[in-house]
Design a protein around this motif. Structure first.
Motif, short mmCIF file in Angstrom:
data_model
loop_
_atom_site.label_atom_id
_atom_site.label_comp_id
_atom_site.label_asym_id
_atom_site.label_seq_id
_atom_site.Cartn_x
_atom_site.Cartn_y
_atom_site.Cartn_z
N ALA A 55 7.53 8.60 2.63
CA ALA A 55 6.96 8.76 1.38
C ALA A 55 6.11 10.14 1.42
O ALA A 55 5.28 10.63 2.53
N VAL A 56 6.28 11.15 0.50
CA VAL A 56 5.54 12.29 0.13
C VAL A 56 4.50 12.20 -0.61
O VAL A 56 4.92 11.57 -2.09
N VAL A 92 0.83 11.73 -6.61
CA VAL A 92 2.26 11.46 -7.07
C VAL A 92 3.21 11.07 -5.60
O VAL A 92 2.97 11.62 -4.81
N VAL A 93 3.36 9.66 -5.61
CA VAL A 93 4.25 9.14 -4.36
C VAL A 93 5.81 9.25 -4.56
O VAL A 93 6.32 8.78 -5.60
N ALA A 131 0.93 -1.25 0.01
CA ALA A 131 0.05 -0.04 -0.02
C ALA A 131 0.75 1.20 0.13
O ALA A 131 1.80 1.27 0.47
N ASP A 132 0.28 2.15 -0.83
CA ASP A 132 1.12 3.60 -0.78
C ASP A 132 2.56 3.42 -1.29
O ASP A 132 3.31 4.31 -1.09
N ARG A 133 2.84 2.48 -2.14
CA ARG A 133 4.16 2.15 -2.94
C ARG A 133 3.76 1.79 -4.18
O ARG A 133 4.00 0.67 -4.64
N PRO A 134 3.18 2.70 -5.28
CA PRO A 134 2.92 2.28 -6.53
C PRO A 134 4.19 2.05 -7.15
O PRO A 134 5.11 2.70 -7.04
N LYS A 139 5.50 8.75 -13.58
CA LYS A 139 5.45 9.06 -12.34
C LYS A 139 4.75 7.75 -11.44
O LYS A 139 4.17 7.37 -12.10
N LYS A 140 5.14 7.79 -10.35
CA LYS A 140 4.47 6.80 -9.47
C LYS A 140 3.33 7.42 -9.05
O LYS A 140 3.28 8.12 -8.22
N LEU A 141 1.96 6.76 -9.31
CA LEU A 141 0.75 7.35 -9.01
C LEU A 141 -0.47 6.24 -8.40
O LEU A 141 -0.05 5.13 -8.66
N GLN A 142 -0.85 6.90 -7.36
CA GLN A 142 -2.02 6.12 -6.83
C GLN A 142 -3.44 6.89 -6.86
O GLN A 142 -3.32 8.18 -6.87
N HIS A 143 -4.29 6.19 -6.59
CA HIS A 143 -5.49 7.00 -6.73
C HIS A 143 -5.92 7.78 -8.02
O HIS A 143 -6.61 8.86 -7.88
#
Length: 577
Positions: free
Chosen positions: A347-348, A336-337, A289-292, A315-319
Motif C-alpha cells: 500500500a502507498v 490517502v491509502v 489496519a492501514d486498509r481503510p 478516497k480511502k483515508l486514515q488519520h
C-alpha cells in the motif's frame, strides 16, 4: 363507629342492561324520537342523563318536556340509531361508512363519550387508503386529538402516499388546515422537498385560495432543500410562486445555493432536513489496519441500528480530521491509502491537504479549499463555526508540525492561527466553550509519548498556555468534554486501561476507574445526554494487534472496525411503511 364504602361494579352494567331490555320490548318508553321518518322509542330519564342536549330539552319549562314525539331533522336515522345503542349499552359499532352519521348525531345531541370513541376509532384505524378521509372528517367535526394524530400519520407516511400505490388524489382533497399542518411537519421521511413543492402547487390548482392563504401554505416549503434548477423551472411555470412574498423566499434560497462556503453558517428552518435524527457517523477505518474503506457508517444511539451513508468518500483515508458545522460533514487531510491491485499487501500512503464536505440535504460530496499544509494524525475541532487544524504529521521533509490553521468560512479559505510551542502529532483534542485543549502525542523526532496539556483561548488568540500535565503519557488516544470536564481515554502504547478526568477550574487531573480492555485506533464521541460511546479499535494481545468490536455490550458491530473517526450530525430517517 366504622363505615365501609363499597362499590358494586355490576350495578351500572345491570341498570343499562335492564333499560335496553325495556327499550327492545317497548315497555315504559315515554318519548319517541323521529329522524328521517323512522321512530325510536326511548326513556326520557336515560336520555337526559346521557346527553346535554336532551337534558336541556326535557326541562319542565319546555314544550318538549310534555311532548310524546320529538322530531330530530338535523340527524340521520342511522346516526340516531347508533347513538341510542351507545346510550343504552355503552357499545358503538363504527366503520368508515357510518362514521360521519355517528359524529353528526353525537355532536348535535352532545353525547361526548360517543365522540371520544369516534376519536379512538380514527386514531387506531389509520391506513394509507383512509388517512386523508379521516383527516377531513376529524377537521369537519373538530376532533382535535384525532386530527393531530391523523395529520402526523399523513406526514410520516407521505412517501407511501406519493408512491405508485398511494392516495395522491386523497392528498389533493385534504382540508386546508391539515395540508398546512402536514407541510410544516418536521417528520416527513423519504420525500424530497421538490416533490412536496409540486404537491403543494397541485393542491393549490385544485383548491381555489386567496393569495394570502396561498402564501401561508407555500411558506411551509423549505426552499433551501430544493435544487436551484428545480426552483427556477417551477417558478417560471407557476404563478403562486411569483407573488412578492414567495418570490423573496425563493430568492433567499437561490442566494443560499450560490454561497457555497457560507452555507454551514446560513442554516435556518428552510435549510433543515425534515425527519432528521441525530446519528453517530463512523468516518474511515476498516477491518484491517492501514486498509481503510470509503464507506461511512451511521449509528443511531436510540434504535441501536447501523446503516451505510448512500454516498462513499472520494478516497480511502486514515488519520484524517473530521468535524461538523451547520450539519455539514467536513473531512480534512489524512493519509490517502492506495493498495496495489496486483499485490494487496502493498500500500502507498500519501499525506493529503484536501478538504471534502458532505451535504446530507442533497447527499453529495464537494471538494473545498485545501489546507495550507498536508496533515495526518492531527487535531481537528470547531469553535463557534471556525474549524481548527492543529499540528500533526506533514510531508517527509517536514515530518511533524507545530503550525495551526483555521478555516474562515466568510472568506472561504484557510488562514494561519497561533502556532504550538512544539511540534506534535498523535495528540488528542477537545473543546470547552471557546477554549481548545490538546494533550499528549509525540513531540518532534522523539519516540516517547507526552503527558503535556496545552490550552488556547480563541477569544484572546494570543498563545498556547501549558496546563497541568496528565498523570499518564498518551499517544493516539482520545479526549472528550462532558459537563465542563475533560476525560482522557487509553492510548496506543499503554499496557493499561486507565482513564483520567481534568477539572479546568482546579487545573487538576484525577485517575478514574479503568476500562476492562486496553484499546487504540478507536472512535469516540459524546451523546447530547453526556454518554461516551467508543467504537471498535485494536488491542495488544500476546504481542499481536487484534481488532475488537464490543464495549460494554452496547452494540456489536457486524465486523471489526479500527481507525475510524466519530462525529454526530442529523441525517434523514428511514422511510416508514
Amino acid at each position: 363507629m366504622s363505615y365501609f364504602l363499597m362499590l358494586s361494579k355490576s350495578h351500572g352494567e345491570g341498570l343499562l342492561s335492564r333499560y335496553q331490555s325495556l327499550r327492545q320490548d317497548g315497555r315504559m318508553c315515554d318519548i319517541i324520537l323521529e329522524a328521517e321518518g323512522k321512530e325510536f322509542p326511548a326513556h326520557r330519564t336515560l336520555l337526559a342523563c346521557s346527553s346535554d342536549y336532551f337534558w336541556s330539552l326535557f326541562q319542565e319549562h319546555t314544550l318538549e318536556s310534555k311532548a310524546q314525539t320529538v322530531c330530530l331533522p338535523a340527524v340521520s336515522s342511522t346516526g340516531l340509531e347508533l347513538v341510542l345503542d351507545f346510550i343504552y349499552t355503552s357499545w358503538i359499532s363504527l366503520s368508515s361508512s357510518n362514521l360521519e352519521d355517528t359524529l353528526e348525531a353525537s355532536c348535535y345531541l352532545q353525547v361526548t363519550h360517543a365522540l371520544d370513541l369516534c376519536t379512538e376509532y380514527i386514531s387506531n384505524s389509520l391506513t394509507l387508503d383512509n388517512c386523508c378521509f379521516f383527516a377531513n372528517v376529524a377537521g369537519r367535526y373538530s376532533l382535535s386529538e384525532a386530527l393531530a394524530i391523523t395529520n402526523s400519520f399523513i406526514a410520516r407516511h407521505m412517501a407511501g402516499l406519493l408512491g405508485p400505490n398511494g392516495d395522491r388524489s386523497g392528498l389533493l382533497e385534504l382540508n386546508l388546515d391539515s395540508f398546512r399542518e402536514v407541510l410544516g411537519s418536521d417528520k416527513i421521511p423519504g420525500v424530497k422537498e421538490t416533490a412536496l413543492l409540486q404537491l403543494a402547487l397541485d393542491w393549490i390548482s385544485c383548491n381555489t385560495l386567496p393569495a394570502l392563504e396561498s402564501n401561508s401554505l407555500l411558506s411551509r416549503i423549505r426552499f433551501g432543500l430544493v435544487p436551484p434548477e428545480d426552483l427556477n423551472q417551477l417558478r417560471s411555470h407557476n404563478p403562486p410562486l411569483r407573488t412578492p412574498f414567495i418570490y423573496s423566499l425563493i430568492e433567499k434560497a437561490l442566494h443560499y445555493h450560490l454561497q457555497v462556503p457560507l452555507q454551514p453558517l446560513n442554516q435556518s428552518v428552510h435549510t433543515s432536513l425534515r425527519a432528521s435524527t441525530n446519528m453517530v457517523l463512523l468516518v474511515g477505518g476498516g477491518v484491517e489496519a492501514d486498509r481503510p474503506q470509503t464507506q461511512i457508517q451511521s449509528y443511531n444511539p436510540d434504535s441501536k441500528m447501523l446503516q451505510m451513508l448512500p454516498v462513499n468518500m472520494a478516497k480511502k483515508l486514515q488519520h484524517q480530521g473530521v468535524c461538523v458545522v451547520g450539519n455539514f460533514l467536513f473531512v480534512l487531510g489524512g493519509e490517502v491509502v492506495e493498495v496495489d491491485g496486483e499485490n494487496e499487501k502493498m500500500a502507498v500512503m500519501t499525506v493529503s491537504d484536501q478538504v471534502w464536505r458532505y451535504d446530507p440535504r442533497f447527499q453529495h460530496w464537494e471538494e473545498m479549499e485545501p489546507l495550507l499544509q498536508k496533515r495526518a494524525q492531527f487535531s481537528c475541532c470547531v469553535v463557534e463555526g471556525v474549524i481548527y487544524a492543529i499540528g500533526g504529521r506533514g510531508q517527509r521533509e517536514e515530518p511533524t508540525l507545530s503550525s495551526v490553521e483555521k478555516y474562515n468560512m466568510y472568506a472561504g479559505c484557510w488562514r494561519s492561527g497561533v502556532s504550538l510551542p512544539y511540534t506534535v502529532h498523535g495528540q488528542a483534542c477537545a473543546t470547552i466553550g471557546k477554549g481548545i485543549y490538546i494533550s499528549g502525542g509525540i513531540h518532534g523526532s522523539q519516540t516517547e509519548s507526552s503527558k503535556e496539556v496545552l490550552f488556547l483561548n480563541t477569544c484572546d488568540n494570543d498563545v498556547w498556555v501549558r496546563r497541568s500535565a496528565m498523570s499518564i503519557a498518551r499517544f493516539g488516544h482520545q479526549m472528550a468534554a462532558v459537563k465542563g470536564k475533560l476525560y482522557a481515554f487509553l492510548g496506543m502504547y499503554e499496557p493499561f486501561c486507565d482513564i483520567e478526568s481534568y477539572d479546568p477550574k482546579e487545573n487538576q487531573w484525577t485517575r478514574l476507574k479503568p476500562l476492562l480492555q486496553d484499546r487504540f485506533c478507536y472512535g469516540l464521541t459524546v451523546t447530547p445526554g453526556g454518554c461516551v460511546l467508543m467504537f471498535g479499535g485494536r488491542q495488544w494481545r500476546d504481542g499481536q494487534e487484534v481488532c475488537i468490536v464490543i464495549w460494554r455490550k452496547v452494540y456489536k458491530l457486524p465486523q471489526p472496525l479500527c481507525g475510524t473517526q466519530c462525529v454526530q450530525m442529523s441525517l434523514q430517517e428511514l422511510i416508514e411503511t
